[in-house]
Write a protein that holds these residues in place. Structure first.
Motif, PDB file in Angstrom:
ATOM      1  N   CYS A  45      -2.444  -1.931  -0.687  1.00  0.00           N
ATOM      2  CA  CYS A  45      -1.760  -0.923  -1.547  1.00  0.00           C
ATOM      3  C   CYS A  45      -1.911  -0.611   0.023  1.00  0.00           C
ATOM      4  CB  CYS A  45      -2.998   0.426  -1.521  1.00  0.00           C
ATOM      5  SG  CYS A  45      -3.065   1.837  -2.134  1.00  0.00           S
ATOM      6  N   CYS A  47      -2.373   3.027   1.089  1.00  0.00           N
ATOM      7  CA  CYS A  47      -3.894   3.832   1.358  1.00  0.00           C
ATOM      8  C   CYS A  47      -5.202   3.510   2.191  1.00  0.00           C
ATOM      9  CB  CYS A  47      -5.141   3.880   0.104  1.00  0.00           C
ATOM     10  SG  CYS A  47      -6.135   2.701  -0.639  1.00  0.00           S
ATOM     11  N   PHE A  50      -8.511   1.138   1.531  1.00  0.00           N
ATOM     12  CA  PHE A  50      -7.659  -0.343   1.595  1.00  0.00           C
ATOM     13  C   PHE A  50      -7.722  -0.983   2.736  1.00  0.00           C
ATOM     14  CE2 PHE A  50      -5.203  -4.070   1.437  1.00  0.00           C
ATOM     15  CZ  PHE A  50      -6.089  -5.119   0.151  1.00  0.00           C
ATOM     16  N   CYS A  70      -8.507  -1.128  -4.354  1.00  0.00           N
ATOM     17  CA  CYS A  70      -9.550   0.241  -4.337  1.00  0.00           C
ATOM     18  C   CYS A  70      -8.540   0.684  -5.555  1.00  0.00           C
ATOM     19  CB  CYS A  70      -8.190   1.040  -3.144  1.00  0.00           C
ATOM     20  SG  CYS A  70      -6.379   0.587  -3.907  1.00  0.00           S
ATOM     21  N   HIS A  72      -6.197   2.306  -6.538  1.00  0.00           N
ATOM     22  CA  HIS A  72      -5.154   2.162  -6.648  1.00  0.00           C
ATOM     23  C   HIS A  72      -4.265   0.867  -7.190  1.00  0.00           C
ATOM     24  CE1 HIS A  72      -5.871   4.854  -3.629  1.00  0.00           C
ATOM     25  NE2 HIS A  72      -5.398   6.247  -4.025  1.00  0.00           N
TER      26      HIS A  72
HETATM   27 ZN   LIG Z   1      -5.445   2.321  -2.374  1.00  0.00          ZN
END
Ligand SMILES: [Zn+2]
Length: 97
Positions: A45, A47, A50, A70, A72
């Motif tokens: 991911c 983000c 992560f 994560c 997501h």
């Molecule tokens: Zn994420």
């Protein structure tokens, strides 16, 4: 059948890439790109959570594990689970699975 968008709000499969999803950010920023093919199926991911906490371990060769997903990745995986289940249910109804 309940539409996938209602079952897993905020998750959209990529139009072109298989097993790639766009997952809404809780803070209303740009959606994150999640690729479930990375790290032996663990997923990757964009983000910070992560990249800073989880990818560090995976890139050292750790096996996929829940602690490396994560939120997501978990949402994208959940979407995939409902999608696969619905498709199998349709095939079953047609007598093909
Ligand atoms: Zn994420």
């Amino acid at each position: 059948m309940i539409p996938l968008r209602r079952l897993v709000p905020g998750v959209e499969p990529d139009a072109d890439e298989t097993l790639v999803f766009w997952v809404a950010s809780d803070s209303g920023q740009q959606p994150y790109r999640v690729d479930l093919t990375c790290y032996h199926g663990n997923g990757k991911c964009d983000c910070m959570d992560f990249q800073m906490r989880r990818e560090v371990e995976l890139s050292k060769g750790q096996m996929p594990a829940l602690r490396y997903e994560c939120k997501h990745i978990r949402r994208a995986a959940r979407y995939l689970r409902f999608e696969v289940t619905q498709r199998i249910m349709v095939l079953r109804r047609k007598g093909k699975a």
